[in-house]
Design a protein around this motif. Structure first.
Motif, PDB file in Angstrom:
ATOM      1  N   VAL A 214       6.662   9.892   1.775  1.00 46.49           N
ATOM      2  CA  VAL A 214       6.223   8.512   1.562  1.00 46.49           C
ATOM      3  C   VAL A 214       7.429   7.599   1.337  1.00 46.49           C
ATOM      4  O   VAL A 214       7.455   6.462   1.809  1.00 46.49           O
TER       5      VAL A 214
ATOM      6  N   ASP B 239       1.909   6.859  -6.687  1.00 43.95           N
ATOM      7  CA  ASP B 239       0.909   7.898  -6.939  1.00 43.95           C
ATOM      8  C   ASP B 239       1.471   9.301  -6.694  1.00 43.95           C
ATOM      9  O   ASP B 239       1.181  10.236  -7.447  1.00 43.95           O
ATOM     10  N   CYS B 240       2.286   9.449  -5.660  1.00 45.85           N
ATOM     11  CA  CYS B 240       2.926  10.747  -5.382  1.00 45.85           C
ATOM     12  C   CYS B 240       3.894  11.122  -6.492  1.00 45.85           C
ATOM     13  O   CYS B 240       4.003  12.295  -6.873  1.00 45.85           O
TER      14      CYS B 240
ATOM     15  N   ARG C  18       0.825  -1.203   0.000  1.00 46.00           N
ATOM     16  CA  ARG C  18       0.000   0.000   0.000  1.00 46.00           C
ATOM     17  C   ARG C  18       0.869   1.267   0.000  1.00 46.00           C
ATOM     18  O   ARG C  18       0.624   2.217  -0.742  1.00 46.00           O
TER      19      ARG C  18
ATOM     20  N   SER D 205       1.312   4.135  -2.841  1.00 46.97           N
ATOM     21  CA  SER D 205       1.175   5.558  -2.505  1.00 46.97           C
ATOM     22  C   SER D 205       2.361   6.352  -3.041  1.00 46.97           C
ATOM     23  O   SER D 205       2.193   7.462  -3.544  1.00 46.97           O
TER      24      SER D 205
END
Length: 136
Positions: free
Chosen positions: A112, A99-100, A92, A96
């Motif tokens: 992250v 995605d960042c 997960r 993330s």
């Protein structure tokens, strides 16, 4: 764990723990063990730990070089590998990070990526406990 301490000038100091506990799905590993047998399961887990470690190193190099595209690909691969052995929290966080990177948010990428690094040590140790308890 976070602790608050007062200082002589009235400011507050926040201290964060430098590690994060992994969430290892033992059921996923038991399923691998039942379907592959104990020896093959151990081999697969050791191989996955090797690949996770290798991709983490490559990810850090890509981040240091400012290569967001390569870092995003590596974060996606990390997520897929982690899911295979029951490291859902690690997967997960890796997604993330991807995605960042896609959002081109350098502050979020830094935060992250740091979280992924903290989570990596405990995650890899947890998988290795199942692969080769004497190696730890």
């Amino acid at each position: 764990m976070v602790s608050w301490e007062g200082s002589a000038v009235g400011a507050e100091l926040i201290i964060f723990d430098a590690c994060e506990a992994a969430a290892l799905d033992d059921g996923r590993i038991q399923l691998l063990r039942r379907s592959l047998g104990d020896q093959r399961c151990r081999e697969i887990l050791a191989e996955v730990v090797f690949h996770l470690t290798d991709r983490l190193t490559l990810l850090n190099a890509a981040l240091d070089a400012g290569d967001g595209a390569e870092a995003g690909v590596l974060a996606s691969r990390l997520a897929g590998l982690a899911e295979q052995v029951g490291l859902s929290k690690f997967a997960r966080v890796a997604r993330s990070l991807r995605d960042c990177l896609r959002a081109e948010d350098p502050v979020a990428v830094s935060a992250v990526a740091a979280r992924l690094g903290r989570l990596a040590e405990d995650s890899l140790r947890g998988v290795m406990r199942h692969a080769d308890p004497e190696a730890i």
